[in-house]
Design a protein around this motif. Structure first.
Motif, short mmCIF file in Angstrom:
data_model
loop_
_atom_site.label_atom_id
_atom_site.label_comp_id
_atom_site.label_asym_id
_atom_site.label_seq_id
_atom_site.Cartn_x
_atom_site.Cartn_y
_atom_site.Cartn_z
N ASP A 683 0.54 -1.87 0.07
CA ASP A 683 -0.11 0.42 0.31
C ASP A 683 0.61 1.20 -0.45
O ASP A 683 0.63 2.20 -0.58
CB ASP A 683 -0.41 0.06 1.33
CG ASP A 683 -1.26 1.69 1.20
OD1 ASP A 683 -2.88 1.41 0.10
OD2 ASP A 683 -1.27 2.30 2.42
N TYR A 684 2.27 1.02 0.59
CA TYR A 684 2.82 2.48 0.80
C TYR A 684 3.27 2.70 -0.69
O TYR A 684 3.36 3.80 -1.45
CB TYR A 684 3.76 2.18 1.56
CG TYR A 684 5.07 3.63 2.36
CD1 TYR A 684 4.12 4.47 3.17
CD2 TYR A 684 6.30 3.60 1.60
CE1 TYR A 684 5.84 5.23 3.07
CE2 TYR A 684 6.36 4.42 2.13
CZ TYR A 684 6.31 5.21 2.90
OH TYR A 684 7.06 6.81 3.31
N LEU A 685 3.70 2.27 -1.29
CA LEU A 685 4.33 1.89 -2.24
C LEU A 685 3.96 2.46 -3.82
O LEU A 685 4.33 3.21 -4.48
CB LEU A 685 5.10 0.43 -3.06
CG LEU A 685 6.77 -0.64 -2.03
CD1 LEU A 685 6.59 -1.37 -2.54
CD2 LEU A 685 8.01 0.83 -2.66
N GLY A 686 2.33 2.11 -2.80
CA GLY A 686 1.17 2.20 -3.85
C GLY A 686 0.77 3.70 -3.78
O GLY A 686 0.85 4.94 -5.20
N LYS A 687 0.86 4.53 -3.05
CA LYS A 687 0.87 5.24 -3.08
C LYS A 687 2.67 6.53 -3.34
O LYS A 687 2.06 7.92 -3.78
CB LYS A 687 1.18 6.15 -0.74
CG LYS A 687 -1.00 5.05 -0.42
CD LYS A 687 -0.32 6.07 0.96
CE LYS A 687 -1.86 6.05 1.98
NZ LYS A 687 -1.72 6.16 2.95
N TYR A 688 3.30 5.97 -3.16
CA TYR A 688 4.49 7.15 -3.30
C TYR A 688 5.43 6.13 -4.22
O TYR A 688 6.61 7.50 -4.82
CB TYR A 688 5.12 7.38 -2.29
CG TYR A 688 4.38 7.55 -1.35
CD1 TYR A 688 3.47 8.67 -1.56
CD2 TYR A 688 3.91 6.61 0.41
CE1 TYR A 688 3.38 9.86 0.49
CE2 TYR A 688 3.57 7.61 1.04
CZ TYR A 688 2.94 9.18 1.02
OH TYR A 688 2.33 9.11 1.99
N HIS A 689 5.04 5.56 -5.20
CA HIS A 689 6.04 5.41 -6.23
C HIS A 689 5.94 6.02 -7.45
O HIS A 689 7.32 6.29 -7.93
CB HIS A 689 5.42 3.97 -6.63
CG HIS A 689 4.25 3.15 -7.93
ND1 HIS A 689 2.81 4.09 -7.17
CD2 HIS A 689 4.39 3.36 -9.50
CE1 HIS A 689 2.24 3.81 -8.23
NE2 HIS A 689 3.00 3.32 -8.95
N ALA A 690 4.67 6.81 -7.82
CA ALA A 690 4.87 7.51 -9.15
C ALA A 690 5.75 8.68 -8.42
O ALA A 690 5.90 9.19 -9.46
CB ALA A 690 3.36 8.35 -9.07
N SER A 691 5.85 9.28 -7.28
CA SER A 691 7.19 10.31 -7.05
C SER A 691 8.23 10.34 -6.82
O SER A 691 8.73 10.90 -6.33
CB SER A 691 6.00 11.30 -5.26
OG SER A 691 5.68 10.21 -4.28
N ALA A 692 8.16 8.87 -7.57
CA ALA A 692 9.53 8.72 -6.41
C ALA A 692 10.45 9.00 -6.99
O ALA A 692 11.15 9.71 -8.45
CB ALA A 692 9.98 6.64 -6.40
N LEU A 693 12.32 9.45 -6.43
CA LEU A 693 13.34 10.34 -6.66
C LEU A 693 14.09 9.61 -6.33
O LEU A 693 14.48 9.02 -5.78
CB LEU A 693 13.61 11.85 -6.62
CG LEU A 693 12.06 12.88 -6.69
CD1 LEU A 693 11.93 13.61 -6.18
CD2 LEU A 693 11.84 12.91 -8.36
N PRO A 694 15.51 9.99 -7.73
CA PRO A 694 16.61 9.72 -6.98
C PRO A 694 17.14 10.16 -5.83
O PRO A 694 17.04 10.87 -5.18
CB PRO A 694 17.86 9.56 -7.74
CG PRO A 694 16.82 10.17 -9.19
CD PRO A 694 15.32 10.25 -8.75
N ARG A 695 18.02 9.27 -4.81
CA ARG A 695 18.37 9.65 -3.28
C ARG A 695 19.20 10.37 -3.58
O ARG A 695 20.21 10.80 -4.07
CB ARG A 695 19.56 8.30 -2.93
CG ARG A 695 18.34 7.73 -2.77
CD ARG A 695 19.65 6.16 -2.06
NE ARG A 695 18.90 5.04 -1.33
CZ ARG A 695 19.58 3.78 -0.54
NH1 ARG A 695 20.73 4.01 -0.88
NH2 ARG A 695 18.50 3.13 -0.65
N VAL A 696 18.90 11.79 -2.97
CA VAL A 696 20.09 12.60 -2.80
C VAL A 696 21.11 12.37 -1.66
O VAL A 696 21.48 11.70 -1.27
CB VAL A 696 19.29 14.00 -1.46
CG1 VAL A 696 19.67 14.84 -1.32
CG2 VAL A 696 17.49 13.89 -2.04
N THR A 697 22.43 13.33 -2.82
CA THR A 697 23.68 12.86 -2.66
C THR A 697 24.48 14.58 -2.52
O THR A 697 23.48 15.46 -2.32
CB THR A 697 24.22 12.33 -3.46
OG1 THR A 697 24.18 12.79 -5.31
CG2 THR A 697 24.02 10.90 -3.49
#
Length: 734
Positions: A683-697
């Protein structure tokens, strides 16, 4: 941080913290604003009264007088009432202070208004102060010379004192003449004083005047006669009138009215008997002034003369009254309050008349030669010695509790310090904290004592503290605040309980507002102490060790504390936040976990960036705990809120603080026990996968977008873990 490979036992969170308590708490901010407004309220009222007096006319006379009477009736203290009356009268007197030809129609409504006010204040024991201060204020602005001021006051008096017209038999005329004779507005050789004295003597020769004399008016006249140097020097001439005045009171309902004049002492004449011995004595001391404290012998003799005709049983004429604990408590309050005024009009007015009157009372007519500062300052060293020598054998624990009386109000730190000094000198011990937090009948007065005790340094008043309370107070370090210099007070469970009890008195809005304002100061000054003592007290309530009171105030306080400590606040961070969180973890770690979860829940409707900042703030809290490696599993594996655990774990993994694959495998065992977690993860992945971004470095900030709740790296790794799950688990219905 080392890799977490073991799952923690799920623990219940503190049910006291709920989503409602972390809603934005606007009320404390409003209360803080009200505190500033309240500070200017009296000033605004006086400005309004001044404007009303200046614009008084025949057309608006009735409504103006009505509004004025409403304002005086609504005054919370006698001092506030007097200030309103002074402002009103001084502006009206101003119109009569010159011999300019003013239109009769302009003066008539002002004359009527003055007479109305004077008739009303004839029943006040402070009417002489009100009138004399009003007269002084009306001529003070542009005329600093004494001669000019006296001349203008005489103009005012001539408008009201005339034995040839109806004013001869009016209460207002008696009031203003008695006030001038007994007050300190004029010296005894001025035209105004002579005019008032002549009028008063003419009136008093008329037997029918008895019907016009109120009790305060009769006392003021006696005061004037017994303290006047001219009358003392010509006692044979004026003695018949002086003897006549006490007899005029025989018609009043006074159990001692049948006493002969010779048995009624001067104190009896100055102030009426009261059902409270302390009040009766203070009424006299107010009139006597600072000179009564010129020496130990003078004060002792003064108190003796005051009390020798007051019976111990106020309903019987028995032996003289001895000062009891209640009377001594009121004396301590009175002397400390008067002594806290330094070199101002409150003490300096009437110094010469004070010496004369005390000399009359004690038969010591040389007192003015020995009085320091012209008798304008109360000598508290003398008061302290009298209390210690003459009343040290009383029960001082009872005296501390007897400060619970209407009108007890600690004005400032100096007033409080002097009160404590007088108490401690005679009691030979510190003021008891138990008396401060006991059950008072006068709650607002008690609040003034608590408020000032929190504002002074521990060298003035030291709060007792248990081991737990001392640990709470230690979280503030060496920090102090101008408004709250006594941090240990905020650690006191008993003090918090009293304040919360007061907050339940919804019928007294002034009290509830005062409590709320005080909590605002605590939040602004020592939030780190308050969060510890507040939740430690709640733990005691849940264990049945303390009563659960002030639910509404508790809720507001909880919400504000959670906002301060568990939500990111870059502009105004708590100075000793880490120390407070470590102490709170020691008190009850479940509270810290529950508060963190509620902080996360409160961001449900906020932007993803805001939610990321909240998670980062919570991770910072975890890292400041005594043992982060042992504490982390409680947050990410030991609670039932899977979404919260996942968000913490994902952000920690993005910052190399957690091995995500190992943690996921620990939460998804080979059997079906981890099915609920798997559902939450999907469920968590379903909510936020569309807004996933690369890790901040260091080299990548996603074009200013910052971090996301689900990074692409974590998304890919989690999908890999889910793909190898047992088919039987994936086949279960949700």
């Amino acid at each position: 941080m080392s890799e977490c490979t073991t799952g923690g036992t799920e623990k219940s969170t503190n049910t006291f913290i709920n989503s409602k308590s972390v809603a934005p708490q606007r009320q404390f901010t409003l209360h803080l604003q009200r505190e500033t407004l309240q500070h200017h309220q009296d000033f605004s009222t006086k400005v309004y009264v001044k404007q009303q007096a200046q614009s008084l006319s025949a057309d608006n006379l009735p409504i103006t007088l009505f509004e004025f009477e409403q304002l005086t009736a609504a005054a919370t203290t006698s001092t506030s009432r007097s200030q309103i009356q002074i402002e009103f009268l001084s502006q009206l007197f101003l119109a009569f202070s010159t011999q300019q030809d003013l239109k009769a129609q302009d003066l008539k409504p002002k004359h009527t208004a003055i007479q109305r006010v004077l008739a009303q204040i004839a029943h006040q024991h402070d009417f002489t102060t009100v009138i004399c201060t009003s007269l002084e204020k009306s001529v003070l602005k542009d005329h600093q010379k004494q001669e000019e001021r006296d001349r203008r006051v005489s103009f005012i008096l001539k408008a009201f004192l005339n034995t040839k017209n109806d004013s001869f038999q009016s209460v207002p005329a008696l009031v203003i003449s008695a006030a001038v004779c007994s007050g300190s507005v004029l010296s005894t050789n001025t035209q105004s004083y002579k005019l008032a004295t002549a009028f008063l003597l003419s009136v008093l020769r008329n037997d029918s005047v008895d019907l016009l004399l109120t009790s305060p008016l009769r006392q003021a006249i006696l005061f004037a006669f017994l303290s006047s140097e001219a009358i003392i020097q010509n006692q044979k001439i004026y003695q018949p009138i002086i003897n006549k005045l006490p007899a005029m009171s025989s018609n009043e309902n006074d159990s001692r009215g049948n006493l002969s004049t010779s048995t009624i002492g001067m104190a009896e004449q100055l102030s009426p008997s009261s059902q409270n011995l302390g009040n009766g004595i203070i009424n006299v001391l107010v009139d006597l002034g600072p000179s009564c404290t010129s020496s130990v012998s003078t004060l002792r003799e003064t108190l003796y003369e005051i009390t020798k005709t007051l019976p111990s049983d106020l309903d019987k004429t028995t032996k003289p009254a001895a000062l009891d604990e209640e009377a001594v408590a009121r004396l301590i309050y009175f002397f400390s309050e008067r002594g806290s005024y330094k070199n101002n009009d409150e003490n300096s007015k009437g110094a010469s008349s004070s010496s004369a009157l005390v000399g009359t009372l004690t038969n010591d007519y040389d007192i003015s030669d020995r009085t320091n500062n012209g008798g304008s300052q109360w000598n508290l060293a003398v008061v302290s010695e009298i209390l210690s020598q003459d009343y040290g054998n009383l029960d001082w624990g009872v005296i501390a509790r007897k400060f619970d009386f209407s009108g007890f109000f600690i004005r400032d730190a100096l007033h409080f310090s002097l009160l404590l000094n007088l108490y401690q000198a005679a009691a030979r011990t510190t003021f008891p904290f138990d008396a401060m937090v006991s059950k008072w009948q006068n709650r607002y007065e008690q609040l003034s004592l608590i408020k000032i005790s929190l504002s002074v340094s521990p060298s003035v008043f030291s709060f007792p503290a248990s081991e737990e309370e001392a640990a709470d107070a230690a979280t503030a370090g060496e920090n102090t605040s101008p408004n709250c210099q006594n941090p240990r007070g905020w650690a006191s469970s008993r003090l918090l309980q009293v304040l919360l009890e007061m907050s339940e008195n919804t019928a007294d809005r002034r009290l509830v507002r005062g409590v709320s304002d005080l909590f605002v100061k605590g939040l602004l000054s020592f939030p780190e102490i308050l969060i510890c003592s507040h939740f430690r007290r709640f733990q005691a309530v849940s264990q049945g060790l303390q009563p659960n009171v002030g639910a509404k105030m508790q809720g507001e306080l909880t919400g504000q504390l959670l906002q301060l400590f568990f939500k990111p606040n870059r502009e105004n961070p708590v100075r000793n936040g880490p120390a407070a969180i470590r102490r709170l973890w020691e008190i009850d770690y479940n509270t810290v976990v529950a508060a963190s979860i509620e902080a996360w829940r409160s961001t449900a409707n906020e932007s993803q960036q805001s939610r990321v900042f909240t998670i980062i703030h919570i991770i910072t809290i975890i890292r400041h705990l005594p043992s982060p490696q042992k504490s982390t599993p409680i947050f990410i594996s030991g609670n039932k809120n899977n979404e919260f655990s996942i968000s913490i774990a994902f952000v920690m993994a993005d910052n190399d603080l957690l091995k995500l694959r190992a943690w996921l495998n620990s939460r998804i065992p080979v059997n079906n026990d981890g099915f609920a977690f798997v559902v939450a993860l999907v469920d968590y992945l379903g909510k936020y996968h569309a807004s996933a971004l690369p890790r901040v470095t260091a080299t990548n900030n996603n074009n200013g977008k910052g971090a996301s709740l689900v990074s692409i790296e974590n998304l890919m790794l989690t999908v890999q873990v889910l793909r190898v799950l047992d088919a039987s688990m994936l086949a279960q219905e949700i």
